[in-house]
Design an enzyme around this catalytic site. Structure first.
Site, short mmCIF file in Angstrom:
data_model
loop_
_atom_site.label_atom_id
_atom_site.label_comp_id
_atom_site.label_asym_id
_atom_site.label_seq_id
_atom_site.Cartn_x
_atom_site.Cartn_y
_atom_site.Cartn_z
N SER A 146 0.83 -1.21 0.00
CA SER A 146 0.00 0.00 0.00
C SER A 146 0.86 1.26 0.00
CB SER A 146 -0.89 0.00 1.25
OG SER A 146 -1.52 1.24 1.41
N TYR A 174 -2.84 5.86 -4.56
CA TYR A 174 -3.97 6.76 -4.67
C TYR A 174 -3.48 7.96 -5.46
CZ TYR A 174 -6.33 4.32 -0.79
OH TYR A 174 -6.94 3.39 0.01
N THR A 200 -5.85 2.92 -7.22
CA THR A 200 -7.15 2.79 -6.53
C THR A 200 -8.03 3.97 -6.89
OG1 THR A 200 -6.09 1.58 -4.75
CG2 THR A 200 -8.25 2.51 -4.28
N LYS A 267 -7.99 -0.39 -9.63
CA LYS A 267 -8.62 -1.07 -8.48
C LYS A 267 -9.86 -0.32 -8.01
CE LYS A 267 -7.61 -2.70 -3.76
NZ LYS A 267 -8.35 -1.89 -2.82
N HIS A 291 -13.47 -2.27 -1.98
CA HIS A 291 -12.53 -1.74 -0.99
C HIS A 291 -12.78 -2.38 0.39
CE1 HIS A 291 -9.65 1.83 -0.70
NE2 HIS A 291 -9.62 1.33 0.52
C1 LIG Z 1 -7.23 -2.14 7.11
C2 LIG Z 1 -7.38 -2.01 5.63
C3 LIG Z 1 -6.60 -1.09 4.97
C4 LIG Z 1 -6.73 -0.95 3.59
N1 LIG Z 1 -5.90 -0.10 2.95
C5 LIG Z 1 -5.98 0.00 1.61
C6 LIG Z 1 -5.09 0.84 0.91
O1 LIG Z 1 -4.22 1.46 1.50
N2 LIG Z 1 -5.24 0.93 -0.41
C7 LIG Z 1 -6.21 0.25 -1.11
O2 LIG Z 1 -6.31 0.37 -2.33
N3 LIG Z 1 -7.05 -0.58 -0.47
C8 LIG Z 1 -6.94 -0.72 0.86
N4 LIG Z 1 -7.78 -1.58 1.51
C9 LIG Z 1 -8.71 -2.43 0.73
C10 LIG Z 1 -8.04 -3.75 0.34
O3 LIG Z 1 -7.09 -3.55 -0.66
C11 LIG Z 1 -9.03 -4.77 -0.21
O4 LIG Z 1 -9.78 -4.19 -1.25
C12 LIG Z 1 -9.96 -5.36 0.84
O5 LIG Z 1 -9.36 -5.43 2.10
C13 LIG Z 1 -10.39 -6.75 0.40
O6 LIG Z 1 -11.31 -7.26 1.25
P1 LIG Z 1 -11.02 -8.32 2.44
O7 LIG Z 1 -10.38 -7.55 3.53
O8 LIG Z 1 -12.39 -8.79 2.74
O9 LIG Z 1 -10.13 -9.43 1.89
C14 LIG Z 1 -7.67 -1.73 2.88
C15 LIG Z 1 -8.46 -2.66 3.56
C16 LIG Z 1 -8.32 -2.81 4.93
C17 LIG Z 1 -9.16 -3.83 5.63
C1 LIG Z 2 -5.68 4.94 5.79
C2 LIG Z 2 -6.04 4.79 4.36
C3 LIG Z 2 -5.08 5.53 3.50
C4 LIG Z 2 -6.08 3.35 3.94
C5 LIG Z 2 -7.36 2.68 4.29
O1 LIG Z 2 -7.79 2.56 5.39
C6 LIG Z 2 -8.15 2.16 3.22
O2 LIG Z 2 -7.81 2.36 2.06
O3 LIG Z 2 -9.18 1.52 3.49
#
Ligand SMILES: Cc1cc2nc3c(=O)[nH]c(=O)nc-3n(C[C@H](O)[C@H](O)[C@H](O)COP(=O)(O)O)c2cc1C
Ligand SMILES: CC(C)CC(=O)C(=O)O
Length: 410
Positions: A146, A174, A200, A267, A291
């Protein structure tokens, strides 16, 4: 430093706000991790991965990882939607030469599985992204690191390559309001040795994450930062609020493409028309994702959105998906519906919190093995043997597939 404190003193979110279900056994009971565990929705006799992680984490950090936007409908539905689908196995197809390899953007992956980008791994474990990177590399699973990682992309790639010189790391971005900031992030990812950019696009603004709002969680503990944002104009990378989410347009994507020769994976695409436009704009792959239920709470589950995107893309680029994947059958369902590979987010965070590098290695290995097992049970020898006619909605009556292989049964 991540604090690995004792039991959660707060007992977590209260139960009056509709969030409890996503937070309790239903979430923790399905892990691949727990793939041998209780059925969906059944009372968990042993703590699931989320529940175990919860005991290790500060409540507000657990909530940051576990939580979604609004009522957490999209979060819950990601897993539930898989539960509404059944797999029709084929029989007597013979052959012992099982293989789980898939080809994605010119590389052979050992399995149709990758680690989705998630922020702030050092909130889960002091070794953070380094542990995740080593574990992913050791199991031959690609990692999308990330932009909001608590370890700089150069260090993440170095750790992965130490474990396996062929390790594949992609960088999640992002797009930033200032083009120069985006450009510098892209340069950092390129210099580090990332092989693709995962852009994303589902975050024109930050989702309203109910638990974070209630907990007042924004800031990382002292000593932790979004390291990729260091020394960028205007960035003070100690808070979630410093990661700008901004309504970029297709023009911004075109400008981004001019910056780099790296393949671009979009994404967060859910609408088939966006998928079509993306392909016309020359993106190299799509990642169907809501997401993890953290942005638009009314969004469909990722797997629900997958078939229409697959149809729109019509095989022109690979389509990946993430959201709610917890076991081999989920992987098989997504592949049967047309995904080339699937990502996992939270299962990796729970494993990291409870077991560090070893934990992540175990969960990824368990998922891979579970998928291979399911593939065989479905009568397949290769991931591409799984076809849409093998997916049916649970309940009667269902219509088994039409005459053509690959035709949808619903
Ligand atoms: C704690 C957390 C942080 C995340 N941070 C990012 C991120 O920085 N960038 C992003 O594109 N998606 C982020 N996501 C989304 C994940 O890439 C992904 O789409 C999602 O977690 C998939 O679902 P799952 O947790 O049910 O496997 C985040 C998800 C979680 C749970
Ligand atoms: C803190 C954010 C930049 C990342 C996050 O939580 C997400 O993308 O869901």
């Amino acid at each position: 430093m991540a604090e690995s404190s004792g039991p959660d003193p707060s007992g977590g979110p209260d139960e009056s706000d509709g969030l409890r279900e996503a937070d309790g056994p239903a979430e923790g009971s399905r892990g691949p991790a727990g793939s041998a565990g209780p059925e969906r929705g059944a009372a968990a006799s042993a703590p699931g991965p989320a529940a175990s992680a919860r005991r290790k984490l500060r409540p507000e950090h657990y909530d940051f990882f576990a939580g979604g936007a609004g009522e957490e409908t999209a979060l819950r539905e990601n897993e539930r939607a898989f539960g509404r689908l059944a797999l029709l196995p084929r029989v007597l197809r013979g052959g012992a030469d099982l293989g789980t390899r898939v080809s994605v953007l010119g590389r052979e992956w050992q399995a149709p599985l990758f680690v989705s980008p998630t922020a702030f791994h050092r909130l889960a474990h002091p070794d953070g992204e380094l542990a995740t990177a080593r574990a992913a590399a050791a199991t031959g699973i690609p990692l999308v690191t990330s932009m909001a990682a608590t370890t700089a992309v150069a260090d993440v790639v170095a750790a992965a390559r130490e474990a396996d010189s062929e390790a594949l790391v992609w960088f999640q971005l992002y797009p930033q309001p200032e083009h120069e900031v985006t450009a510098e992030l892209v340069r950092r990812a390129e210099r580090a040795g990332c092989r693709a950019l995962v852009v994303t696009v589902d975050s024109p603004v930050f989702g309203r994450r109910t638990r974070d709002l209630r907990n007042g969680f924004h800031d990382l503990p002292p000593g932790l930062a979004a390291e990729n944002m260091r020394d960028l104009p205007g960035a003070a990378p100690g808070s979630t609020r410093d990661i700008a989410m901004w309504p970029a347009g297709w023009d911004d994507l075109a400008r981004l493409r001019e910056l780099t020769d790296l393949p671009v994976v979009l994404k967060g695409v859910l609408h088939p028309e966006d998928a079509r436009t993306a392909v016309e704009q020359g993106v190299d792959a799509l990642l169907v994702s809501n997401h993890g239920g953290r942005q638009l709470d009314a969004a469909p589950a990722s797997v629900e959105a997958l078939p229409t995107v697959i149809e729109a893309v019509a095989g022109r680029v690979p389509v990946l998906m993430d959201g709610g994947v917890r076991r081999g059958t989920d992987i098989a369902l997504a592949l049967a519906l047309g995904a080339r590979a699937v990502g996992v987010g939270r299962p990796v965070l729970w494993a990291l919190a409870t077991g560090g590098e070893d934990g992540v290695r175990e969960v990824l290995t368990a998922l891979r093995e579970d998928f291979a097992h399911v593939l065989t049970l479905c009568g397949g020898r290769r991931p591409e043997d799984l076809t849409a006619d093998q997916v049916v909605l649970r309940g009667l009556p269902y219509r088994p597939g039409g005459p053509g292989r690959g035709e949808r049964a619903w």
